[in-house]
Design a protein around this motif. Structure first.
Motif, short mmCIF file in Angstrom:
data_model
loop_
_atom_site.label_atom_id
_atom_site.label_comp_id
_atom_site.label_asym_id
_atom_site.label_seq_id
_atom_site.Cartn_x
_atom_site.Cartn_y
_atom_site.Cartn_z
N ASP A 85 0.84 -1.19 0.00
CA ASP A 85 0.00 0.00 0.00
C ASP A 85 0.88 1.25 0.00
O ASP A 85 2.11 1.16 -0.01
N GLY A 102 3.87 1.29 2.30
CA GLY A 102 4.83 0.17 2.28
C GLY A 102 4.37 -1.05 3.05
O GLY A 102 5.15 -1.96 3.30
N ILE A 103 3.10 -1.07 3.41
CA ILE A 103 2.59 -2.23 4.14
C ILE A 103 2.09 -3.27 3.13
O ILE A 103 1.39 -2.93 2.18
N VAL A 104 2.45 -4.52 3.40
CA VAL A 104 2.06 -5.59 2.47
C VAL A 104 0.57 -5.85 2.57
O VAL A 104 0.02 -5.98 3.66
N GLU A 105 -0.09 -5.90 1.42
CA GLU A 105 -1.53 -6.16 1.41
C GLU A 105 -1.84 -7.57 0.98
O GLU A 105 -2.88 -8.12 1.34
N ASN A 106 -0.97 -8.15 0.19
CA ASN A 106 -1.26 -9.46 -0.36
C ASN A 106 0.05 -10.02 -0.90
O ASN A 106 0.90 -9.26 -1.35
N PHE A 107 0.21 -11.31 -0.86
CA PHE A 107 1.42 -11.90 -1.44
C PHE A 107 1.16 -13.32 -1.88
O PHE A 107 0.25 -13.97 -1.39
#
Lengths: 279, 432, 430, 391
Positions: free
Chosen positions: C277, C280-285
């Protein structure tokens, strides 16, 4: 029935094997043999060279040869009289090396092949391993190279193992990481190699069972036949499975495919000659 | 610090005793003269089998038992040696491999040959092949009940009629013949009445996952809660008692603000992540797998696996007034017999209703009925709920397919991601 | 000064990044992971600290008017010489180890000849090293194993041929010894080596020496270290110092390109697609599953199979104008497929082009699984340096997702370590 | 070009083009030729395509993407342990190659294809799609009754999609055409079994695949032309062995695999490729209730294959033994797609039956995009060697 000269050419993934025989009915005389490592060379050119060199050493000229039988990856070999597929030839070759054998386990770089045959080399059933390569000879070779161990040291080291470490991963790349982890945990090379041998042996024993080879002598052929550690692991696997199989090797095991091809070539030559007379 | 003494609950002891009694009934069939059937969990006709005094043996459960005892790996290898492919279901291979290794039940006695294979083929293609394979082994009568799939998202009258007709003309006459017992529909009604009572209490327990902290773990704990109702006990008085007992225990935990018990025998109260889980668990490393969750503070508040043997929380009850029709409806409505859009609806609803952080899918190599399409399910549920999903891959009972490092890596990444998102606050979702 | 360090312990390489408290990157270091993770972590950290010194030199020289406009040259000279000193030091270690490993029945009676051959080989290696470290020369790899290895093969084979000795024997000694040398903890005395490099260099004069020496004197304090990557659980760090590589990659990519939303990382044995986002926060991987098909190691196998350096694959593939369709990305069978194709008469460059496409196709699937590609897109990992792979990726991204900004940083291999270092700063400063 | 002047090469050129065409140009043109025309796709193994035809639609066989399609998005929907056909089918969908298709039928094969029907509903909510569950109870009064009703619902679905009623006469006419198609296909198979050197399977296979993508009357003509042209070909008989291929009823092998088997010394004299056109083994009655006619033929006279339950355990696999004897094969290659549950679970049962009957067999796996043919040649070649040298 007359005397004839027959040759066998076996192109593998890493190595070319050629042999020449003199055959007269049941009398079979082995006149010469030659191997050449491919190592980035054109296999067909190399085959030509190795073949000529072998004939020269055996004192035979190309025109003396009645049947040139190819096997392995040699379907397109220009000077071959005919081609036999590798499980046909390994069965016959295994039998030549050990007349008591009733099954052959051909362990090559990428595939393992199990063949069951009768007393004249007729193939009764066979099967190849496929798919993932973590149980293959290539994998073992990569690991040995990583551990800094020469091919001919593998067997001795493996047989010194006291606590073999199993490789669990199905994928060879991930299995390689498993091995790197083992080294970092201080597992000895002996135990790592033996672990790989055991997992290969289990797969190969499964293969043998699935073709109905459950007792008697199993002749091990192919590139890994001289790995005494693998042969020992195979016999242990057989014992654990409570099957009465005995895996044995032969110093000339690597030639099994070429030998089988040469001998079937002679057989075919005579059959064709008979048919020719009949016609 | 000394280890606190592990707590056990009475319902666990009771279930253990019930299972032991059933294994004894199966393995002593020579002495008692009772008939034994083999059948599957989803769409099982336990009440009907009880009408014929038939003891129910479930090969799936036997494979699970073998998995938890760490014996399944050897059985699977055995089956593969006899020509079964590495690609196919490991329940089947564990069952077949077990046969060639003496077929010993958990009580140490050999399983007898079944008198009938009751093939109620619900939601899983492999069941059909599994019993064709067993038929070659046992050469006993096989009764096939074809349950059509709810391809368009609902059952139809034609499907229900088809099943009822098969029950009347194939299954019941077949069971009468095998058992020598005449079918008595009133007996069936009584059993169905018991089933419905137990089902009410099960549903109540499962729905307590909505409480915070959750007094139940609806996946790892859930497989125990569903034990009796999914297997050989639905319709029995024992099952009614079991679910009353379970309900009291859950009630007690709610009053004490306690979470469920972990295998280490302590209450799991400090719950950081609430998950919905789709797919069956892995059995060979069940405890290790569970530990990866509670060690990180993750609790499962609802799951689809606890619906494979019946979708009771969505309102279905066995109905003594329409006995055969309700058996047909039961079969049609099992979770794996639902089409993908319906499964998506259900899982998205769970995420919302149970206020979960997201959907975690444990994708099982063996089970295409569950697995084929799970990535689509994840995408859709993420899109609809705006909450992130995660995907891990294991197998039912094949230890070769449980890579602890791989699973742990994904789980930790997922939990850390949820944590980070919370701290980041208000960051918008993946919804397009 | 306070240093915040992120270490990314990957399956093939280990990377470290040093940051200051203002989130400025001071240095980067890389080594190959091999078997000893502690050593790999220590070496990469040391390399990053060496790089940090160079940054400090740059800062120090910035205020010296005499060298203005020549700082780049001076520093590259300094680094080059430093590396050469380091190389020779390791080479000596390798030679001694090799000689010590000549024992046992394999060598019975031949020890002397083998030692002579080794000495001959190493002497040639030392001689040719000067050329490797000459100004403007592009080296094939950053790692001692690769650099020494390639030279050892060519010189060793020649020496053995002249001596009528089988090369396999010497090769085996080398294989055994290189692993020992690599797994030894790094030698210290960084400062000493810099001084020697300075002396070796063409630059003299007190105007440089003083600022460099003062930069050398600044103590580098390891304030906080965060570990990540495949091997993170084996790092000797407490749990709170360890972060998932997914999170680190997402954050690292965000640090390099704050507008990035989708990240693709192709590592040695895994491929990751990550959505992040705006902060820099991971939303999906998504990652590849239990099979490492199509990952970085695949190219490693191909390079071995073709007897080429990893860096040479891309350029050869770029020469292709008729790509061969390759369907298998199983790493180990890649060799078989390659031989199959060569036997059919296909050209090496065409096969290679097909292999590169196959890898990227795999990656495209993982991206698709992770939710597709959003603007901006960042490609990281070792394969991001491979021009043929990048070309295919650009093509496929355009075909499937239209005009998307594609970021590729030359230092993208450090993305995970960068994220780790950022977490380290946050742990202390925030 | 049509009729007697067509050579094998002419016919093959048409078929090959259709077979390789991942844009389905033929079907697109067919649809555009008249306003209001609709195309309905169907997957393996069996759908009553007479119903689609009777609705005035083109039945379009969809067999995945073969070995020439690069799968990107399709892999995003499936784990590595799932077969290839659903991936490439999804890829066809998301790359808009099927954007002209108005309806899809997913017949019962296995759980994977079954679940694909649900994915399709989620991905393409505006396309009419149907999971078609044929009965596994083979009693006319039970399974037959159920099936008639299912056909009725299928008919209603098609009617709703086209906005046009389907009369019994429509269905009967279609049944008549497909009866002829099946009859001609049986003739081609018999022709090949008799003189396999004149009708290599690499040709017959493509001829059949193309047939499931084109108008049935056109295909009927083509089958006649092919037999006439093939009989005139000058192709020498080689010293090959005669084999049957089973296990390949759903995901199809790459054409190179078929060629490799032939190259390794085998004549294929029977197979279960693209089985839809041979699923019903006899003519369907064209009088009486057509739905009942279709249902009864399915119940009483359809092939045995892995996606059908065999009620009588004693005869399981006998169908294959009889088929081998009927076509005079000397051995069987049981070739299955990787991860194909139906075929792989059936394999031990069918192969045991073959062994009992003294029929040699080998078994291996493939995928529609298998690229390495060396192991295939080796196994098929050894099989041919063994029959040649010792039979």
């Amino acid at each position: 029935m007359s005397e004839l000269i027959t040759t066998g050419v076996d192109i593998g993934s890493g190595c070319i094997k050629t042999v020449v025989f003199k055959v007269n009915g049941d009398k079979v005389e082995w006149l010469g043999k030659e191997t050449a490592r491919i190592r980035n060379r054109d296999p067909f050119q190399l085959t030509n060279e190795a073949y000529d060199h072998m004939l020269k050493t055996a004192g035979v000229s190309r025109s003396d040869v009645s049947y040139v039988a190819s096997t392995g990856d040699a379907e397109n070999l220009s000077f071959a009289t005919g081609h036999f597929y590798s499980m046909t030839t390994h069965g016959r070759g295994g039998l030549y090396l050990n007349p008591e054998a009733r099954a052959v386990l051909d362990i090559g770089a990428l595939n393992g092949r199990a063949i069951r045959m009768d007393g004249v080399g007729k193939v009764l059933s066979y099967k190849m391993t496929s798919q993932c390569a973590s149980g293959s000879g290539q994998f073992l070779e990569n690991i040995a190279r990583y551990l800094g161990i020469a091919q001919d040291e593998i067997g001795t080291l493996s047989m010194q193992a006291d606590d073999p470490e199993k490789v669990s991963s199905i994928c060879a790349v991930l299995a390689e990481t498993d091995v790197i982890n083992m080294v970092s945990r201080g597992i000895s090379a002996s135990n790592i190699l033996k672990g790989i041998h055991v997992s290969m042996a289990v797969r190969l024993a499964k293969l043998l069972k699935s073709i109905g080879a459950v007792d008697g002598i199993v002749q091990v052929t192919g590139g890994l036949a001289l790995d005494a550690g693998l042969v020992a692991a195979l016999n242990e696997a057989a014992e654990q499975e409570k099957v009465n199989l005995k895996a044995v090797s032969h110093p000339d095991s690597i030639y099994a495919g070429a030998i089988g091809a040469a001998l079937w070539g002679a057989f075919r030559h005579e059959k064709l000659a008979r048919l020719g007379q009949a016609a | 610090m000394s280890k606190p003494e592990a707590i056990k609950e009475p319902s666990m002891e009771m279930q253990k005793a019930m299972i032991a009694r059933n294994y004894d009934a199966i393995t002593s069939k020579q002495e008692t003269g009772r008939k034994v059937s083999s059948t599957f969990v989803p769409g099982n006709l336990n009440e009907l089998l009880m009408c014929f005094d038939i003891v129910n043996n479930l090969p799936e459960i036997n494979a699970i038992q073998a998995g938890m005892r760490k014996a399944s790996g050897g059985y699977i290898m055995e089956a593969e040696k006899s020509g079964h492919s590495e690609d196919v279901c490991t329940y089947v291979k564990a069952d077949i491999g077990q046969m060639s290794k003496g077929n010993i039940a958990p009580n140490g006695k050999p399983y007898p040959n079944p008198d009938v294979l009751m093939l109620s083929y619900t939601g899983c293609y492999t069941f059909m092949k599994w019993f064709e394979l067993l038929r070659e082994e046992y050469k006993c009568p096989t009764l096939m009940l074809h349950v059509p799939y709810e391809g368009d998202g609902h059952s139809t009258k034609n499907m229900r009629d088809y099943i009822v007709k098969q029950l009347k003309e194939v299954v019941i006459p077949g069971l009468e013949q095998v058992s020598g017992v005449k079918f008595d529909i009133d007996r069936l009604r009584q059993y169905l009445r018991n089933s419905a009572k137990a089902e009410d209490n099960l549903v109540w327990c499962l729905e307590q996952g909505k409480v915070k902290p959750s007094p139940i773990d609806a996946y790892f704990g859930g497989v125990y809660y569903i034990g009796p109702i999914f297997t050989a006990f639905r319709g029995t008085e024992d099952a009614v008692t079991y679910y009353e007992m379970l309900r009291k225990e859950v009630q007690g935990r709610i009053e004490n603000h306690q979470g469920p018990l972990t295998p280490e025998g302590t209450y799991f109260n400090d719950q950081k992540y609430r998950l919905i889980v789709e797919g069956p668990p892995n059995w060979t490393n069940f405890r290790e797998f569970w530990k990866m969750f509670y060690d990180e503070g993750a609790i499962v508040v609802a799951s689809s696996y606890t619906k494979v043997g019946g979708l009771y929380d969505q309102g279905f009850r066995h109905d003594p007034d329409n006995p055969l029709e309700s058996l047909a409806d039961y079969c049609l409505g099992c979770y794996t017999n639902l089409n993908l859009p319906t499964r998506v609806d259900l899982l998205a609803k769970y995420v919302e209703e149970y206020e979960a952080d997201g959907l975690l899918i444990n994708s099982i190599k063996s089970c295409n009925s569950f697995s084929a399409g799970q990535l689509m399910i994840m995408k859709e549920v993420e899109r609809r709920t705006g909450r992130p999903g995660a995907f891990i891959e294991t197998d039912l009972v094949d230890p070769r397919y449980f890579s602890a490092a791989n699973v742990k890596n994904r789980l930790e990444s997922y939990f850390q991601m949820i944590e980070q998102k919370r701290r980041g606050g208000g960051s918008k979702t993946v919804a397009a | 000064m306070r240093c915040f360090i992120g270490i990314d312990l990957g399956s093939t390489t280990t990377k470290a990044v040093v940051m200051d408290e203002n989130l400025q990157i001071l240095g980067r270091g890389i080594t190959n992971s091999r078997s000893n993770y502690d050593t790999a972590a220590a070496v990469s950290k040391q390399e990053a600290l060496i790089d940090t010194r160079l940054t400090l030199f740059r800062r120090a020289l910035g205020s010296v008017p005499e060298v203005s406009g020549k700082v780049d040259e001076i520093l590259s000279d300094l680094e080059r010489n430093f590396r050469h000193v380091q190389f020779l030091e390791q080479l000596e270690d390798l030679e001694q180890t090799c000689v010590a490993n000549i024992k046992g029945p394999r060598f019975a009676g031949r020890e002397k000849v083998v030692i002579e051959a080794l000495e001959g080989t190493f002497s040639r290696l030392r001689d040719s090293s000067a050329a490797q470290y000459a100004p403007g020369v592009k080296r094939k790899s950053d790692f001692f194993r690769d650099l020494a290895g390639a030279e050892f093969m060519s010189h060793g084979e020649a020496v053995c041929k002249e001596a009528g000795l089988g090369f396999d024997l010497i090769l085996n000694v080398y294989d055994k010894s290189i692993i020992e040398v690599e797994n030894r903890p790094p030698a210290g005395d960084m400062e000493g080596k810099f001084v020697r490099a300075l002396e070796k260099g063409t630059m003299t004069g007190s105007s440089i020496l003083a600022p460099v020496q003062s930069a050398l004197a600044i103590p580098l304090e390891e304030t906080y270290v965060v570990g990540t990557g495949y091997g993170r659980v084996r790092l000797p760090f407490p749990k709170e110092h360890i972060r998932s590589e997914i999170l680190c990659h997402g954050l690292g990519a965000h640090m390099m390109y704050p507008d990035t939303r989708t990240v693709l990382d192709i590592g040695g044995q895994d491929t990751k697609g990550i959505q992040v986002d705006p902060v820099g926060i991971v939303e999906n991987f998504q990652m590849n599953d239990r099979c490492a098909a199509g990952c970085g190691r695949y190219l490693g196998y191909i390079a071995d199979e073709m007897n080429m350096g990893l860096h040479e694959l891309g350029p050869l593939a770029m020469k292709s104008n008729k790509q061969v369709r390759i369907n298998s990305t199983c790493t180990v069978f890649a060799g078989a497929e390659l031989r199959d194709r060569l036997a059919l008469g296909e050209k090496r460059e065409d096969i290679l082009a097909g292999l590169h496409r196959a890898i990227i196709l795999r990656a495209m699937s993982i991206l698709s699984r992770a939710g597709g590609v959003k603007d901006q897109f960042t490609f990281t990992g070792g394969v991001a340096k491979n021009e043929a792979a990048v070309r295919e990726l650009r093509k496929l991204i355009k075909e499937n997702y239209g005009d998307v900004t594609i970021n590729i940083d030359p230092d993208s291999i450090y993305t995970g370590a960068l994220g780790g270092a950022t977490f380290a700063v946050r742990a202390v400063v925030n | 070009m049509s009729g007697k002047n067509r050579t094998v090469a002419d016919i093959m050129a048409v078929c090959q083009e259709m077979f390789e065409d991942l844009n389905f140009t033929y079907a697109r043109k067919w649809k555009d030729a008249k306003p209001g025309r609709k195309v309905v796709g169907f997957l393996p193994v069996y759908s009553p395509i007479e119903m689609i035809h009777a609705a005035g639609c083109l039945p379009l066989g969809i067999f995945g993407g073969g070995d020439q399609m690069e799968v990107i998005h399709g892999d995003a929907y499936y784990q590595s342990y799932i077969c290839r056909i659903p991936r490439s089918t999804i890829e066809l969908g998301v790359t808009n190659r099927l954007d002209f298709v108005d309806g899809m039928i997913f017949p019962f094969v296995c759980d994977v294809i079954r679940n694909l029907s649900g994915i399709w509903k989620l991905m393409f909510p505006n396309v009419w799609s149907k999971f078609f569950d044929t009965p596994q109870n083979y009693d006319k009064s039970i399974g037959g009754t159920y099936y008639v009703q299912e056909l009725k619902e299928l008919k209603e679905g098609l009617e709703a999609m086209t906005g046009r009623k389907i009369s019994d006469a429509d269905i009967q006419r279609s049944i008549g055409l497909y009866n002829e198609n099946r009859r001609l296909i049986r003739e081609v198979y018999a022709f090949r079994a008799k003189q396999p050197w004149l009708a290599p399977t690499s040709e017959v296979y493509v001829l059949m695949r193309a047939g499931l993508m084109m108008d049935v009357e056109e295909h009927n003509q083509m089958l006649k032309d092919y037999m006439a042209a093939a009989a005139k070909e000058d192709r020498p008989k080689r010293d090959n062995v005669r084999i049957s291929i089973y296990g390949s009823f759903c995901e199809q092998p790459p054409l190179n695999l078929i060629k490799s088997i032939e190259m390794a010394g085998c004549y294929v004299v029977d197979d279960d490729y693209s089985l839809n056109n041979r699923f019903l083994m006899v003519d369907v009655p064209t009088s009486g209730d057509p739905l009942e006619a279709l249902a009864t033929t399915y119940i009483e006279n359809s092939v045995e294959t892995s996606c059908k339950y065999v009620p009588d355990g004693k005869v399981k696999g006998q169908f294959h033994v009889d088929a081998v004897k009927a076509c005079g094969a000397e051995g069987v290659i049981y070739a299955t797609p990787s991860f194909c549950d139906p075929a792989l679970l059936d394999r031990p049962m069918v192969c045991n039956k073959l062994s009992e009957a003294g029929i040699p067999y080998i078994a291996f796996k493939y995928a529609e995009n298998s690229g390495q043919m060396q192991p295939i040649r080796e196994q098929a070649g050894t099989f041919a060697d063994s029959i040649k040298l010792w039979s």
